[in-house]
Structure formats: C-alpha cells, structure tokens
Design an enzyme around this catalytic site. Structure first.
Site, PDB file in Angstrom:
ATOM      1  N   SER A 136       0.860  -1.175   0.000  1.00  0.00           N
ATOM      2  CA  SER A 136       0.000   0.000   0.000  1.00  0.00           C
ATOM      3  C   SER A 136       0.898   1.226   0.000  1.00  0.00           C
ATOM      4  O   SER A 136       2.072   1.152   0.406  1.00  0.00           O
ATOM      5  CB  SER A 136      -0.879   0.006   1.265  1.00  0.00           C
ATOM      6  OG  SER A 136      -1.520   1.255   1.450  1.00  0.00           O
ATOM      7  N   TYR A 149      -1.987   0.343  10.714  1.00  0.00           N
ATOM      8  CA  TYR A 149      -1.999  -0.136   9.331  1.00  0.00           C
ATOM      9  C   TYR A 149      -0.722   0.261   8.606  1.00  0.00           C
ATOM     10  O   TYR A 149      -0.132  -0.540   7.874  1.00  0.00           O
ATOM     11  CB  TYR A 149      -3.221   0.428   8.616  1.00  0.00           C
ATOM     12  CG  TYR A 149      -3.375  -0.044   7.193  1.00  0.00           C
ATOM     13  CD1 TYR A 149      -3.573  -1.396   6.896  1.00  0.00           C
ATOM     14  CD2 TYR A 149      -3.349   0.864   6.131  1.00  0.00           C
ATOM     15  CE1 TYR A 149      -3.738  -1.832   5.587  1.00  0.00           C
ATOM     16  CE2 TYR A 149      -3.505   0.436   4.818  1.00  0.00           C
ATOM     17  CZ  TYR A 149      -3.699  -0.906   4.556  1.00  0.00           C
ATOM     18  OH  TYR A 149      -3.861  -1.335   3.252  1.00  0.00           O
TER      19      TYR A 149
END
Length: 253
Positions: A136, A149
């Site tokens: 990501s 995250y």
C-alpha cells in the site's frame, strides 16, 4: 507444458477476486484461497462457467500449520499473489487498541511471511517464479490515524525488499504493488467496523478512486512481463490523489 499455477490469497472479494479473474483470463490455473469458502465457491462457479481452470482452498494465512498443509498439497506454484490483508480502526497511536495492531500485523505481515515461506520451494522449482506482495502507499508514507496499518504495510514492504535481495541469483522475482485510494465494497467498511457513513466519507468528492479491477489489471500486467523483467515496486494512485494526505475532492452543492 503444464498450465502455470497462480495462488491468490484473500481471493473472496475486492482486489483478490478481481486478480483471480485477470490471471484466469491470462491462462493460469488459479488457486483461490480465503477464509470465506462460500464466496470462493461462487467465484469458482463464475470462472469455470467461462472455461477457466480454478481450485478452491479455505485458508487462514495467519494459521501456519494450515498454510504448510495447503502448500504440501499443491502440485506446482508459479505465481503467488499475497493479497490477504486489511485495516482495522483509525485511532491515534495514543489511544489505539493493541489488539487491532496485533490483528493487522498478523495478516499483513506474518500472513505474507507464512505463505511465501511455504510456497518458496515450489516457486524456485518452477524455474520462473513470481512473488507479488500487495502492500500500500501506507507502506511508504505515514498519515494520522493510520499508525497500525501503516506499520503493518511498512512490514510488508520490507519483506518484499529484503526477499528480493535474498533471492538474487535464483529464478524468482519479487514484485511489490502499492495502491493508494481504492474503493472496494469492504476495505473501508471493515476498517470502520461496519460504519457505512464513515466508510463513505473516505471517498466523498473523489470522482474516480481506483477500483479493484484497476489494481488487478496492474498485477496481471506485471506478472505477464517476461521472466527476466522485474517490476520491483509499482505505486498506483488515482489522479485525484497526489499523496496519502492530499486528495482533490469535488465540492458538492
């Protein structure tokens, strides 16, 4: 020559399901893995109706014994797409629940480690193996409220980067795809624990966020390059997103 086999983790929805479709269309025998077998069965039914070659395996990537058993049952593996992952919560570091961080680390980091380790011998034996790590833009830059995250995806990024160094000289390439804002049915909804209003606000005013198909098309393109071509890291964002914290949003009347 035997049909090449691609294993896709987290294939029950979103990017994983879209990637499975793309790789099946490209002629791979695709092994669909995830925890939700009902969704995998529905996807398999769809793909086999189109004449594609698929298999379904229930798999929790955080269960190492299950992963090892799964790997032992495969005849071959040419491509591994480490897609299983996700975010939980958006609390600041000062008040975040450690259980949320542990969950994200387990699936985003140890899940990638488990499946990659288990399938690496088969990938090497294929003579032209490919490991895809779906990280990501969170693995490359931080943002407020994303600490857990971000930390997990930094871990996935480091696995890809280190593995590429360690496999140098072996017939396996390591590709990292780092998407930015992708609108899927579940990612934001899961992150905000089912709060549909908060999930929708993530994409508010963004005319064209990335879709699961956009990311899947990119993954399939990188996998489809000649075996000697390694796309080390590909960052993928919608045009409206200049960075993790700068997004153009159209004003509503």
């Amino acid at each position: 020559m035997s049909t090449r086999t691609a294993v896709v983790t987290g294939a029950s929805s979103g990017i994983g399901a879209a990637t499975a479709r793309k790789l099946a269309e490209a002629g791979f025998h695709v092994v669909l893995t995830a925890r939700r077998t009902d969704r995998l069965d529905a996807l398999a039914k769809e793909l086999t109706a189109d004449g594609r070659s698929v298999a379904v395996h229930a798999l929790d990537v955080t269960d190492r014994a299950a992963v090892d058993s799964f790997a032992a049952g495969l005849d071959r593996c040419d491509v591994l797409v480490n897609n299983a992952g996700g975010a939980v919560g958006s609390d600041p570091v000062a008040t975040a629940d450690p259980a949320d961080w542990r969950l994200m680390f387990e699936v985003n980091v140890l899940g990638v480690l488990n499946v990659t380790q288990a399938l690496l011998p088969a990938l090497v034996a294929s003579g032209a193996g490919t490991v895809v790590v779906l990280s990501s833009t969170a693995g490359l830059a931080t943002y407020e409220g994303g600490g857990g995250y971000v930390a997990a995806k930094h871990g996935a990024h480091v696995i890809a980067e280190t593995l590429r160094l360690e496999l140098n000289g072996k017939p396996v390439r390591v590709i990292e795809i780092a998407p930015g804002m992708v609108k899927t049915d579940e990612f934001a909804l899961t992150r905000f624990r089912g709060d549909a209003e908060r999930a929708a606000a993530v994409y508010a005013g963004v005319a064209e966020p990335l879709t699961a198909d956009d990311v899947a098309d990119t993954i399939a393109w990188t996998v489809g390059r000649p075996a000697h071509v390694n796309v080390d890291l590909l960052v993928l964002r919608p045009r409206a997103q200049a960075s993790n914290y700068k997004v153009y949003r159209e004003q509503t009347q």
